[in-house]
Design a protein around this motif. Sequence first.
Motif, short mmCIF file in Angstrom:
data_model
loop_
_atom_site.label_atom_id
_atom_site.label_comp_id
_atom_site.label_asym_id
_atom_site.label_seq_id
_atom_site.Cartn_x
_atom_site.Cartn_y
_atom_site.Cartn_z
N PHE A 345 0.82 -1.21 0.00
CA PHE A 345 0.00 0.00 0.00
C PHE A 345 0.86 1.26 0.00
CE2 PHE A 345 -3.14 2.70 2.68
CZ PHE A 345 -3.57 3.36 1.53
N ALA A 346 1.91 1.28 0.81
CA ALA A 346 2.76 2.47 0.90
C ALA A 346 3.44 2.77 -0.43
CB ALA A 346 3.79 2.31 2.00
N GLN A 347 3.81 1.73 -1.17
CA GLN A 347 4.44 1.93 -2.47
C GLN A 347 3.50 2.68 -3.42
OE1 GLN A 347 5.27 -2.26 -3.24
NE2 GLN A 347 7.47 -1.89 -3.04
N LEU A 348 2.26 2.23 -3.49
CA LEU A 348 1.31 2.86 -4.39
C LEU A 348 0.90 4.24 -3.89
CD1 LEU A 348 -1.02 -0.11 -5.40
CD2 LEU A 348 1.08 0.69 -6.47
N ALA A 349 0.82 4.41 -2.57
CA ALA A 349 0.50 5.72 -2.03
C ALA A 349 1.55 6.75 -2.44
CB ALA A 349 0.39 5.64 -0.51
N PHE A 350 2.82 6.36 -2.35
CA PHE A 350 3.88 7.27 -2.78
C PHE A 350 3.75 7.58 -4.27
CE2 PHE A 350 7.91 8.37 -4.64
CZ PHE A 350 8.43 9.30 -3.76
N LEU A 351 3.56 6.56 -5.07
CA LEU A 351 3.51 6.75 -6.52
C LEU A 351 2.38 7.68 -6.93
CD1 LEU A 351 4.27 3.16 -7.88
CD2 LEU A 351 5.81 5.14 -7.81
N ILE A 352 1.21 7.53 -6.32
CA ILE A 352 0.07 8.34 -6.76
C ILE A 352 0.23 9.79 -6.32
CG2 ILE A 352 -1.51 8.06 -4.81
CD1 ILE A 352 -2.40 7.63 -8.52
N LEU A 374 5.58 8.88 3.22
CA LEU A 374 5.27 7.81 2.27
C LEU A 374 6.55 7.21 1.69
CD1 LEU A 374 2.29 9.51 0.38
CD2 LEU A 374 2.19 7.88 2.29
N ALA A 375 7.57 8.05 1.48
CA ALA A 375 8.84 7.54 0.96
C ALA A 375 9.51 6.61 1.97
CB ALA A 375 9.77 8.71 0.62
N VAL A 376 9.43 6.95 3.25
CA VAL A 376 10.03 6.11 4.29
C VAL A 376 9.36 4.75 4.32
CG1 VAL A 376 10.37 5.87 6.77
CG2 VAL A 376 10.74 8.09 5.68
N LEU A 377 8.05 4.70 4.17
CA LEU A 377 7.32 3.44 4.19
C LEU A 377 7.45 2.68 2.87
CD1 LEU A 377 4.03 4.66 5.94
CD2 LEU A 377 5.92 3.39 6.97
N ALA A 378 7.58 3.41 1.77
CA ALA A 378 7.61 2.77 0.45
C ALA A 378 8.97 2.17 0.13
CB ALA A 378 7.22 3.77 -0.64
N ARG A 379 10.03 2.90 0.43
CA ARG A 379 11.38 2.40 0.13
C ARG A 379 12.35 2.86 1.20
NH1 ARG A 379 14.34 -0.34 -3.27
NH2 ARG A 379 16.51 0.22 -3.61
N PRO A 380 12.42 2.15 2.33
CA PRO A 380 13.31 2.53 3.42
C PRO A 380 14.76 2.17 3.13
CG PRO A 380 12.15 0.52 3.98
CD PRO A 380 11.60 0.97 2.66
N LYS A 381 15.33 2.88 2.19
CA LYS A 381 16.72 2.67 1.77
C LYS A 381 17.44 4.00 1.86
CE LYS A 381 19.40 -0.65 0.04
NZ LYS A 381 19.58 -1.94 0.73
N TRP A 382 18.45 4.08 2.70
CA TRP A 382 19.09 5.35 2.99
C TRP A 382 19.70 6.01 1.75
CZ3 TRP A 382 19.40 8.36 7.38
CH2 TRP A 382 18.80 7.83 8.53
N ARG A 383 20.35 5.23 0.91
CA ARG A 383 21.00 5.83 -0.26
C ARG A 383 19.99 6.55 -1.13
NH1 ARG A 383 22.36 1.95 -5.06
NH2 ARG A 383 20.09 2.16 -5.09
N ASP A 384 18.91 5.87 -1.51
CA ASP A 384 17.93 6.46 -2.41
C ASP A 384 17.20 7.62 -1.74
OD1 ASP A 384 18.64 4.53 -4.26
OD2 ASP A 384 17.09 3.13 -3.60
#
Length: 502
Positions: A345-352, A374-384
């Motif tokens: 859900f968080a991935q799509l929330a960020f995208l929309i 939303l970015a923290v929940l969608a892709r919790p990757k420090w570099r990106d």
Amino acid sequence: MCGMPSGGSMRASAHEPDLVEPTREDAVAKAGSELIGGPLGRRALLGVSWWTPVRVIVLVAIGMFTLGLVQKAPCYNGAWFFGAGSQYTHACYSDIPHLYQGRGFADGLVPYFDQIPGDMQYLEYPVLTGVFMEVASWLTPGSGSIQDQEQWYWMVNAGMLMVCAAIIAVCVTRTHARRPWDGLLIALAPAFALTATINWDLLAVALTAAAMLMWSRSRPLAFGVLLGLATAAKLYPVLLLGPLLVLCWRAGRWREFARALGGAVVAWAVVNGPVMFFAFDGWSKFYTFSQERGVDFGSFWLIIAQNSSDPLSTETVNTLATLLMLLCCVGVAALTLTGPRRPRFAQLAFLIVAAFILTNKVYSPQYVLWLVPLAVLARPKWRDFLIWQACEVAYFLGIWMYLAYTTSGDAHKGLPADGYHWTIGLHLLGTLYLCVMIVRDILMPERDPVRRSGDDDPSGGVLDGAEDVFVLGPAARPARDTVHFDGPQAEWGKADATSGSL
């Protein structure tokens, strides 16, 4: 507490989930941890101290918020009041003190009901944000000079917005129960601290973060109510209902979606209904202003307009922006229904929400606040995350330097239009980069940091571990799970998935 499905044998029990420590799985987090003593040791005692992850992250978030207030000190001490360009050269501009008098709060006018002298006849903000602004004006001392009152008004709003920032930190940290330390991303986000007190967006962001937490705990009605309140404070939260609809379609969770939708509609109507009925002209100002507003700062439409001898009309831009947004919605829906696994859900929330920002005719610097949780929940990757944040900080500086240039007359102090266009491009590319990474995670779930840790959709609530009932394309074939990768895997798409409570 929240309920979530079992992710397999890697968890000790339903009540004591194995926490994911970023310093063990994220190279950037591991390197950064050297500043405070290095990565977490395998024999570290977790959960036995007052310093729980939530408390640590909230304190860090408040600390960063305070640094953001300090960054506004040159404006607070004079730049808001003397010299049009100094608030831009110091990059400390805020709408809050200016609108105290400009929208009638200093004169005791009632938002939406009383007309405001000047071009803006009524307050151009949604109702719940107007209530927030009005409450802050009640708490502002009415004595002293107008400068004293505006300073007090900004400080009162800053205190209220700090509470919103703390709520956001708590909600994001608790949404992914096994990944609480991901909350440090939001606590340390530089663009978050820099833009937190430019406007009142944190109110809607806090309500949206709370709604996401409620959905993750399988409470669709509470999610809907909070999302409806968030939409009464800012328009963008309603966009989350779109991807949620498609996710519930794929999982056959129509009843839960109906409860969420009903809660959102009722909550929005309760807030807006009285003002709409008794002061329609004032209530509708936000919507008519958004429609009539021309191409403005931060959008690719501005780059086109400033490099064209015959710029597009506002009506044409409105139509084209709407069409682009609809195309993005179709793309997100197709991605949801054809992905090898149901997207989180968080991935799509960020995208929309990112699609709305990228296609919109204006991008104010504080809009980044919509995307940070939303970015923290969608892709919790420090570099990106840090790459994206660097682009947003560049844009934050770029818009103020551009405004300094346009207000400095013949002195031309600041950044000319061509330079400003480059910072807009950085903002667009940074957001697109994060979108591409998230889409890749959806198409290749083995690259998703959350799923590699053994979860399915910890922010998905009733969708977490649910069985698919409607899938299109290759994902509908029985042999859809053909990609293998090392590491723990979540039990996903099983009708008999078990669940526990935390």
